[in-house]
Scaffold this motif. Structure first.
Motif, PDB file in Angstrom:
ATOM      1  N   ASN A  54       0.772  -1.146   0.219  1.00 57.79           N
ATOM      2  CA  ASN A  54      -0.051  -0.080  -0.146  1.00 57.79           C
ATOM      3  C   ASN A  54       0.891   1.427   0.099  1.00 57.79           C
ATOM      4  O   ASN A  54       0.307   2.396  -0.551  1.00 57.79           O
ATOM      5  CB  ASN A  54      -0.866  -0.160   1.295  1.00 57.79           C
ATOM      6  N   THR A  55       1.999   1.263   0.427  1.00 59.37           N
ATOM      7  CA  THR A  55       3.057   2.423   0.514  1.00 59.37           C
ATOM      8  C   THR A  55       3.338   2.826  -1.033  1.00 59.37           C
ATOM      9  O   THR A  55       3.890   3.921  -0.961  1.00 59.37           O
ATOM     10  CB  THR A  55       4.324   1.777   1.246  1.00 59.37           C
ATOM     11  N   ASP A  56       3.120   1.871  -1.796  1.00 60.14           N
ATOM     12  CA  ASP A  56       3.621   2.294  -3.130  1.00 60.14           C
ATOM     13  C   ASP A  56       2.324   3.234  -4.095  1.00 60.14           C
ATOM     14  O   ASP A  56       2.573   3.573  -5.274  1.00 60.14           O
ATOM     15  CB  ASP A  56       3.699   1.366  -4.096  1.00 60.14           C
ATOM     16  N   LEU A  57       1.235   3.259  -3.419  1.00 59.12           N
ATOM     17  CA  LEU A  57      -0.116   3.852  -4.026  1.00 59.12           C
ATOM     18  C   LEU A  57      -0.058   5.107  -3.874  1.00 59.12           C
ATOM     19  O   LEU A  57       0.234   5.836  -2.890  1.00 59.12           O
ATOM     20  CB  LEU A  57      -1.435   3.248  -3.440  1.00 59.12           C
ATOM     21  N   LEU A  58      -0.727   6.063  -5.075  1.00 56.91           N
ATOM     22  CA  LEU A  58      -0.890   7.400  -4.984  1.00 56.91           C
ATOM     23  C   LEU A  58      -1.903   7.699  -3.800  1.00 56.91           C
ATOM     24  O   LEU A  58      -2.934   6.924  -3.681  1.00 56.91           O
ATOM     25  CB  LEU A  58      -1.505   7.784  -6.240  1.00 56.91           C
ATOM     26  N   ASN A  74     -12.858   2.658  -4.045  1.00 59.79           N
ATOM     27  CA  ASN A  74     -12.285   1.399  -3.657  1.00 59.79           C
ATOM     28  C   ASN A  74     -11.127   1.029  -4.426  1.00 59.79           C
ATOM     29  O   ASN A  74     -10.809   1.383  -5.417  1.00 59.79           O
ATOM     30  CB  ASN A  74     -13.470   0.319  -3.769  1.00 59.79           C
ATOM     31  N   GLN A  75     -10.084   0.230  -3.478  1.00 66.02           N
ATOM     32  CA  GLN A  75      -9.133  -0.490  -4.152  1.00 66.02           C
ATOM     33  C   GLN A  75      -9.648  -1.690  -4.833  1.00 66.02           C
ATOM     34  O   GLN A  75     -10.493  -2.413  -4.323  1.00 66.02           O
ATOM     35  CB  GLN A  75      -8.108  -0.516  -2.980  1.00 66.02           C
ATOM     36  N   ALA A  76      -8.805  -2.045  -6.018  1.00 61.49           N
ATOM     37  CA  ALA A  76      -9.181  -3.013  -6.736  1.00 61.49           C
ATOM     38  C   ALA A  76      -8.099  -3.783  -7.245  1.00 61.49           C
ATOM     39  O   ALA A  76      -6.813  -3.006  -7.285  1.00 61.49           O
ATOM     40  CB  ALA A  76     -10.227  -2.874  -8.100  1.00 61.49           C
ATOM     41  N   THR A  77      -7.880  -5.011  -7.759  1.00 63.70           N
ATOM     42  CA  THR A  77      -6.870  -5.656  -8.222  1.00 63.70           C
ATOM     43  C   THR A  77      -7.280  -6.279  -9.398  1.00 63.70           C
ATOM     44  O   THR A  77      -8.143  -6.880  -9.493  1.00 63.70           O
ATOM     45  CB  THR A  77      -6.355  -6.658  -6.942  1.00 63.70           C
ATOM     46  N   ILE A  78      -6.446  -5.935 -10.470  1.00 62.26           N
ATOM     47  CA  ILE A  78      -6.698  -6.436 -11.800  1.00 62.26           C
ATOM     48  C   ILE A  78      -5.156  -7.074 -12.270  1.00 62.26           C
ATOM     49  O   ILE A  78      -4.225  -6.207 -12.599  1.00 62.26           O
ATOM     50  CB  ILE A  78      -7.070  -5.408 -12.810  1.00 62.26           C
ATOM     51  N   LEU A  79      -5.367  -8.350 -12.537  1.00 60.63           N
ATOM     52  CA  LEU A  79      -4.034  -8.987 -13.154  1.00 60.63           C
ATOM     53  C   LEU A  79      -2.893  -8.585 -12.102  1.00 60.63           C
ATOM     54  O   LEU A  79      -1.653  -8.232 -12.621  1.00 60.63           O
ATOM     55  CB  LEU A  79      -3.793  -8.743 -14.478  1.00 60.63           C
ATOM     56  N   SER A  80      -3.233  -8.850 -10.670  1.00 64.19           N
ATOM     57  CA  SER A  80      -2.180  -8.531  -9.817  1.00 64.19           C
ATOM     58  C   SER A  80      -1.411  -7.198  -9.484  1.00 64.19           C
ATOM     59  O   SER A  80      -0.570  -6.941  -9.065  1.00 64.19           O
ATOM     60  CB  SER A  80      -0.763  -9.553 -10.036  1.00 64.19           C
ATOM     61  N   GLN A  81      -2.331  -6.384 -10.232  1.00 61.02           N
ATOM     62  CA  GLN A  81      -1.686  -4.852 -10.256  1.00 61.02           C
ATOM     63  C   GLN A  81      -2.914  -4.020  -9.421  1.00 61.02           C
ATOM     64  O   GLN A  81      -4.136  -4.261  -9.681  1.00 61.02           O
ATOM     65  CB  GLN A  81      -1.629  -4.262 -11.545  1.00 61.02           C
ATOM     66  N   PRO A  82      -2.505  -3.137  -8.717  1.00 61.97           N
ATOM     67  CA  PRO A  82      -3.515  -2.352  -7.890  1.00 61.97           C
ATOM     68  C   PRO A  82      -4.287  -1.192  -8.846  1.00 61.97           C
ATOM     69  O   PRO A  82      -3.544  -0.366  -9.513  1.00 61.97           O
ATOM     70  CB  PRO A  82      -2.477  -1.531  -6.630  1.00 61.97           C
ATOM     71  N   TYR A  83      -5.464  -0.963  -8.521  1.00 60.31           N
ATOM     72  CA  TYR A  83      -6.051   0.207  -9.142  1.00 60.31           C
ATOM     73  C   TYR A  83      -7.059   0.744  -8.360  1.00 60.31           C
ATOM     74  O   TYR A  83      -7.425   0.095  -7.032  1.00 60.31           O
ATOM     75  CB  TYR A  83      -6.952  -0.453 -10.433  1.00 60.31           C
ATOM     76  N   TYR A  84      -7.577   1.761  -8.539  1.00 61.92           N
ATOM     77  CA  TYR A  84      -8.544   2.730  -7.797  1.00 61.92           C
ATOM     78  C   TYR A  84     -10.037   2.393  -8.647  1.00 61.92           C
ATOM     79  O   TYR A  84      -9.828   2.897  -9.904  1.00 61.92           O
ATOM     80  CB  TYR A  84      -8.138   4.059  -7.634  1.00 61.92           C
ATOM     81  N   LEU A  85     -10.921   1.732  -7.800  1.00 61.17           N
ATOM     82  CA  LEU A  85     -12.312   1.938  -8.729  1.00 61.17           C
ATOM     83  C   LEU A  85     -13.088   3.183  -8.247  1.00 61.17           C
ATOM     84  O   LEU A  85     -13.490   3.091  -7.358  1.00 61.17           O
ATOM     85  CB  LEU A  85     -12.928   0.475  -8.505  1.00 61.17           C
ATOM     86  N   HIS A 101     -14.883   4.302 -13.572  1.00 61.14           N
ATOM     87  CA  HIS A 101     -13.458   4.813 -13.933  1.00 61.14           C
ATOM     88  C   HIS A 101     -12.604   3.620 -13.258  1.00 61.14           C
ATOM     89  O   HIS A 101     -12.729   3.777 -11.890  1.00 61.14           O
ATOM     90  CB  HIS A 101     -13.426   6.166 -13.744  1.00 61.14           C
ATOM     91  N   ILE A 102     -11.445   3.284 -13.909  1.00 61.46           N
ATOM     92  CA  ILE A 102     -10.646   2.705 -13.332  1.00 61.46           C
ATOM     93  C   ILE A 102      -9.164   3.340 -13.453  1.00 61.46           C
ATOM     94  O   ILE A 102      -8.631   3.769 -14.577  1.00 61.46           O
ATOM     95  CB  ILE A 102     -10.296   1.245 -13.925  1.00 61.46           C
ATOM     96  N   VAL A 103      -8.480   3.736 -12.377  1.00 55.08           N
ATOM     97  CA  VAL A 103      -7.367   4.454 -12.464  1.00 55.08           C
ATOM     98  C   VAL A 103      -6.213   3.830 -11.882  1.00 55.08           C
ATOM     99  O   VAL A 103      -6.436   2.792 -10.699  1.00 55.08           O
ATOM    100  CB  VAL A 103      -7.366   5.651 -11.602  1.00 55.08           C
ATOM    101  N   ASN A 104      -5.100   3.630 -12.440  1.00 58.16           N
ATOM    102  CA  ASN A 104      -3.787   2.945 -12.014  1.00 58.16           C
ATOM    103  C   ASN A 104      -3.212   3.280 -10.617  1.00 58.16           C
ATOM    104  O   ASN A 104      -3.298   4.709 -10.639  1.00 58.16           O
ATOM    105  CB  ASN A 104      -2.702   2.725 -12.900  1.00 58.16           C
ATOM    106  N   ALA A 105      -3.306   2.741  -9.576  1.00 64.65           N
ATOM    107  CA  ALA A 105      -3.083   3.314  -8.181  1.00 64.65           C
ATOM    108  C   ALA A 105      -1.821   3.623  -8.044  1.00 64.65           C
ATOM    109  O   ALA A 105      -1.256   4.343  -7.193  1.00 64.65           O
ATOM    110  CB  ALA A 105      -3.386   2.286  -7.075  1.00 64.65           C
ATOM    111  N   ILE A 106      -0.984   3.334  -9.053  1.00 62.93           N
ATOM    112  CA  ILE A 106       0.589   3.963  -9.000  1.00 62.93           C
ATOM    113  C   ILE A 106       1.139   4.860  -9.884  1.00 62.93           C
ATOM    114  O   ILE A 106       1.494   5.789  -9.476  1.00 62.93           O
ATOM    115  CB  ILE A 106       1.566   2.355  -9.366  1.00 62.93           C
TER     116      ILE A 106
END
Length: 238
Positions: A54-58, A74-85, A101-106
């Motif tokens: 979680n420390t890597d997330l925006l 909400n936080q979501a995971t798509i193909l082992s990658q973190p996203y914000y839903l 909207h799906i936003v890359n959390a990194i």
């Protein structure tokens, strides 16, 4: 008048009897078929968990500032990658109409669940021997998941069960797997719940009409019995 009551009573009895027979056959089928197979999950597998901490997330505040129309994050995971839903329109349940909207959390990049991404998600959740035969964008109604009201990608595999994987276009979540076993079970669910209009539930006009026919059968039977009593058709033998 009693003649018409008797005629309608007989036809109503036939209708009720046929549906009761269907209930018995479909109920017996539910007791025989394998539950796991009936859910369509024969070749379904879990997707690997994310390794990112979680420390890597925006920061959430930065994302919300960029998308002020968001009503839920909400936080979501798509193909082992973190996203914000990010939810812009929210239904009561996930299968109701929703908009995301799906936003890359990194990186903070907006991600679109296109044909390629949906195919990759489907492959990650599939453990069967088949290869991809076709990919289609499905606009509701979805024949395999009638309750779902959102557009989804249908990824078809050419295995022995004709497996289809459904990935929601808006969120990237897997709606579910379907195959010939599930479709077979769904057919008997349709019969059992009288869902002849493919509404995906048992709150249908058929059920309502059936209830009124049953009520009529009860009342007409009562009137017929009273009529026979008045004519002396019922006698107690000593």
């Amino acid at each position: 008048m009693i003649i018409w009551i008797r005629k309608i009573h007989k036809w109503a009895s036939l209708l009720i009897g046929l549906q009761v027979l269907i209930w018995v056959i479909s109920g017996l089928t539910f007791n025989v078929i394998d539950r796991e197979k009936a859910r369509g999950n024969t070749y379904r597998q879990a997707i690997a968990a994310p390794s990112t901490t979680n420390t890597d997330l925006l920061p959430v505040e930065r994302i919300l500032k960029a998308y002020p129309e968001t009503i839920e994050l909400n936080q979501a995971t798509i193909l082992s990658q973190p996203y914000y839903l990010l939810t812009q329109q929210q239904g009561l349940y996930r299968h109701f109409t929703n908009r995301y909207h799906i936003v890359n959390a990194i990186t903070g990049q907006l991600t679109i669940v296109d044909k390629q991404l949906a195919t990759t998600i489907a492959q990650a959740s599939y453990s069967g021997p088949g290869s991809i035969g076709s990919v289609n964008l499905i606009i509701p109604p979805n024949e395999d998941f009638l309750k779902d009201k959102n557009p989804s990608w249908q990824i078809n595999f050419d295995d022995n069960l004709e497996t289809s994987v459904y990935v929601e276009q808006g969120s990237g979540r897997i709606i579910g797997h379907s195959n010939s076993n599930k479709r077979f079970a769904d057919f008997f669910f349709m019969l059992h719940f009288m869902d002849y209009g493919s509404a995906g539930n048992f709150n249908t006009i058929q059920i309502i009409l059936f209830a009124f026919v049953t009520l009529w059968l009860t009342l007409s039977g009562l009137l017929w019995t009273i009529h026979l009593l008045r004519k002396g058709q019922y006698r107690i033998k000593r």
